[in-house]
Design a protein around this motif. Structure first.
Motif, short mmCIF file in Angstrom:
data_model
loop_
_atom_site.label_atom_id
_atom_site.label_comp_id
_atom_site.label_asym_id
_atom_site.label_seq_id
_atom_site.Cartn_x
_atom_site.Cartn_y
_atom_site.Cartn_z
N GLY A 67 -48.80 -34.80 -7.36
CA GLY A 67 -47.93 -33.76 -7.89
C GLY A 67 -48.71 -32.50 -8.24
N TRP A 68 -49.88 -32.67 -8.85
CA TRP A 68 -50.71 -31.51 -9.20
C TRP A 68 -51.21 -30.80 -7.95
CZ3 TRP A 68 -51.17 -28.82 -13.42
CH2 TRP A 68 -50.85 -29.40 -14.65
N VAL A 69 -51.57 -31.54 -6.94
CA VAL A 69 -52.05 -30.93 -5.69
C VAL A 69 -50.93 -30.14 -5.03
CG1 VAL A 69 -52.87 -31.45 -3.36
CG2 VAL A 69 -53.88 -32.60 -5.32
N ILE A 70 -49.73 -30.72 -4.97
CA ILE A 70 -48.60 -30.02 -4.35
C ILE A 70 -48.23 -28.78 -5.15
CG2 ILE A 70 -46.12 -30.22 -3.86
CD1 ILE A 70 -46.69 -33.13 -3.04
N ALA A 71 -48.24 -28.88 -6.46
CA ALA A 71 -47.93 -27.72 -7.30
C ALA A 71 -48.98 -26.62 -7.12
CB ALA A 71 -47.84 -28.15 -8.76
N SER A 72 -50.23 -27.00 -7.04
CA SER A 72 -51.31 -26.02 -6.84
C SER A 72 -51.17 -25.32 -5.49
CB SER A 72 -52.67 -26.69 -6.94
OG SER A 72 -52.84 -27.27 -8.19
N LEU A 73 -50.88 -26.09 -4.46
CA LEU A 73 -50.68 -25.48 -3.14
C LEU A 73 -49.47 -24.55 -3.14
CD1 LEU A 73 -51.43 -28.47 -0.76
CD2 LEU A 73 -52.81 -26.43 -1.12
N GLY A 74 -48.43 -24.93 -3.84
CA GLY A 74 -47.26 -24.06 -3.95
C GLY A 74 -47.59 -22.74 -4.62
#
Length: 83
Positions: A26-33
């Motif tokens: 979730g943190w990785v996806i949020a960071s990429l977003g």
């Protein structure tokens, strides 16, 4: 080992068992977003200058319209119109 040390080791082991890989995902996806949104915003407010791409080389054609020679654009760049 004393009982106190064993208890601390058990607590550390329990904390490691509670590791949730989906939280990391979730943190990785949020960071990429955030990165994608920042890039799109910067591109919108500060677009690159594409005027240099309008300069094309010279095309020499014969009487039938076939290209017989090509000359580069200013600066020696080989950039031609597409058909």
């Amino acid at each position: 080992m004393s009982e106190g040390e064993e208890g601390l080791l058990c607590l550390k082991a329990k904390k490691q068992k509670n590791f949730n890989p989906w939280r990391l995902v979730g943190w990785v996806i949020a960071s990429l977003g955030v990165v994608v949104i920042a890039a799109a915003t910067l591109d919108h407010f500060f677009p690159p200058n594409l005027a240099r791409l309008a300069q094309v080389g010279t095309e020499v054609a014969d009487k039938d319209g076939r290209i017989v020679a090509l000359k580069p654009a200013a600066g020696g760049v080989w950039r031609f119109r597409t058909t």
